[in-house]
Design an enzyme around this catalytic site. Structure first.
Site, mmCIF file in Angstrom:
data_model
loop_
_atom_site.group_PDB
_atom_site.id
_atom_site.type_symbol
_atom_site.label_atom_id
_atom_site.label_comp_id
_atom_site.label_asym_id
_atom_site.label_seq_id
_atom_site.Cartn_x
_atom_site.Cartn_y
_atom_site.Cartn_z
ATOM 1 N N GLU A 168 -14.911 3.603 -17.089
ATOM 2 C CA GLU A 168 -16.349 3.769 -17.314
ATOM 3 C C GLU A 168 -17.049 4.234 -16.055
ATOM 4 O O GLU A 168 -17.999 5.021 -16.111
ATOM 5 C CB GLU A 168 -16.953 2.445 -17.807
ATOM 6 C CG GLU A 168 -18.397 2.541 -18.299
ATOM 7 C CD GLU A 168 -19.437 2.287 -17.218
ATOM 8 O OE1 GLU A 168 -20.644 2.416 -17.512
ATOM 9 O OE2 GLU A 168 -19.058 1.959 -16.069
ATOM 10 N N ASP B 19 -12.562 -1.316 -15.381
ATOM 11 C CA ASP B 19 -12.395 -0.629 -14.091
ATOM 12 C C ASP B 19 -13.557 -0.966 -13.167
ATOM 13 O O ASP B 19 -14.613 -1.424 -13.616
ATOM 14 C CB ASP B 19 -12.299 0.880 -14.269
ATOM 15 C CG ASP B 19 -13.611 1.512 -14.745
ATOM 16 O OD1 ASP B 19 -14.199 0.984 -15.714
ATOM 17 O OD2 ASP B 19 -14.038 2.531 -14.168
#
Length: 414
Positions: A178, A83
């Site tokens: 994350e 991400d």
């Protein structure tokens, strides 16, 4: 030798897929578009010859490179997240490749006069003569942490194609979310099955980190009373003024823009205010556990003091711990840091062992039973339009992964 163009092509294929995460979502992954890259990565791992490739219902990807030696070797892992930060858009990334960087200003976007300059970003001068990948000034790049993914996939591919390099069993893991603090929340450590691992999520070439912040988030709600301003004397209570009092009562120089190294801080990152209610959102950070606890106590005491001043509850505070300093979990197994340090030295890289002013998946994973130091991935200026990565740093990081695998097998034999 790691093929330079192959690294560039792989990295560009990842960063041009939008994977921005969303802290307001309660799903995992937090955005559906993260699946676009997750599914691609799972297929790519299969295509290069990895074994036991899995992708679960939350988009966590795992795969195995089996041992190619006949002696017992600890299982090691390498982990990165796919991400990108919601701090700045990651949609429609248009990378620019700057060959043989000359040490001068790089015009990212002439139309909007956006310039990446070594006068402001001095680290650029470390990479004169190298190939840089930058943004076009309108998005982030995504080197955090698609550079790490590029390096892990490329290292596994290299080891598969060069069986003369001896290694034990290697596990790789790619995680969603994350950037919003949830990357390790649904990571199955038992299924991963590694004795220890490394996150490839650092910045400058040579970085090797096994200390990070202790972290908490605080939501401060201030209650006021709205009354017609023409008739408000003695009746109106403006929550924004009380909130300002709270803000100004915290140490002004203990904020991110005034601290460095091991210095902790209070960071006010969001204000939503009206007369009736103001909400302040803070993050609290400190490497030292006692100082960390003291910071939380300072905010609670300040809340109580202001409530006493107004003789009623005008402020409430909700503090939640987010992650802790991995040092406590890594120090008992320092040989895992020593192996990474030795790998860098053998490759002619000067190790930069320092504390992370932030956190990684590894900090949470270390407390979940998987000691997990952090290694450089090469990028700079994360989470914004000035992000860039030297291709040579990605190549070196790929070589470090291969060398760690080789050294681990060698040490297990001796």
């Amino acid at each position: 030798m790691i093929d330079k163009q192959h690294i560039i092509n792989r990295f560009v294929s990842y960063i041009t897929i939008d994977t921005e995460s969303d802290p307001k979502s309660d799903t995992t992954p937090s955005t559906k578009k993260q699946w676009d890259l997750a599914n691609k990565l799972a297929e790519e791992l299969k295509a290069i010859g990895m074994q036991d490739v899995t992708i679960d219902e939350n988009a966590y990807i795992m795969a195995t490179l089996p041992s190619n030696v006949d002696h017992e070797v600890p299982t090691i892992g390498f982990i990165s997240h796919f991400d990108t930060s919601p701090d700045f858009t990651g949609a429609n990334v248009k990378p620019q490749i700057v060959e043989n960087y000359n040490g001068k200003d790089i015009v990212l976007n002439a139309e909007e006069d956006i310039v990446l300059s070594p006068d402001y970003f001095e680290d650029l001068l470390l990479y004169k003569g190298q190939t840089l990948i930058t943004t076009d000034g309108t998005t982030l790049l995504g080197a955090d942490d698609k550079a790490g993914i590029t390096e892990i996939v490329s290292a596994m591919e290299y080891l598969i194609n060069h069986p003369e390099i001896q290694h034990g069993p290697i596990r790789v893991g790619f995680t969603p979310d994350e950037e919003i603090g949830r990357g390790a929340h649904k990571f199955d450590v038992e299924k991963f099955g590694a004795d220890w691992a490394y996150t490839m999520d650092g910045s400058q070439i040579g970085e090797l980190e096994y200390e990070n912040f202790n972290a908490a988030g605080a939501v401060v709600k201030v209650k006021g009373k709205i009354v017609h301003p023409g008739y408000a004397k003695g009746k109106m209570v403006n929550s924004m003024y009380i909130a300002t009092e709270f803000i100004n009562s915290l140490p002004r120089l203990e904020t991110p823009e005034h601290t460095e190294g091991y210095e902790g801080f209070f960071h006010l990152y969001s204000i939503q205010g009206e007369v009736e209610e103001t909400i302040l959102e803070y993050i609290i950070r400190d490497h030292d556990k006692q100082h960390f606890e003291a910071r939380k106590e300072v905010m609670v005491k300040l809340t109580n003091d202001i409530n006493e001043q107004y003789e009623r509850e005008v402020i409430t505070i909700d503090i939640k711990d987010q992650y802790f300093n991995m040092k406590e979990k890594v120090e008992p197994v320092m040989h895992i840091v020593d192996i990474a340090e030795e790998a860098m030295k053998q490759l002619g890289i000067k190790p930069l062992i320092k504390a992370i002013r932030g956190g990684t998946d590894g900090s949470q994973l270390s407390y979940m039973g998987l000691p997990c130091p952090n290694i450089f991935a090469g990028g700079h200026n994360f989470h914004g339009r000035y992000e860039y990565v030297p291709v040579e740093s990605m190549i070196k990081a790929t070589e470090v992964i291969c060398k760690i695998a080789e050294l681990t097998a060698l040490k297990a034999k001796s």
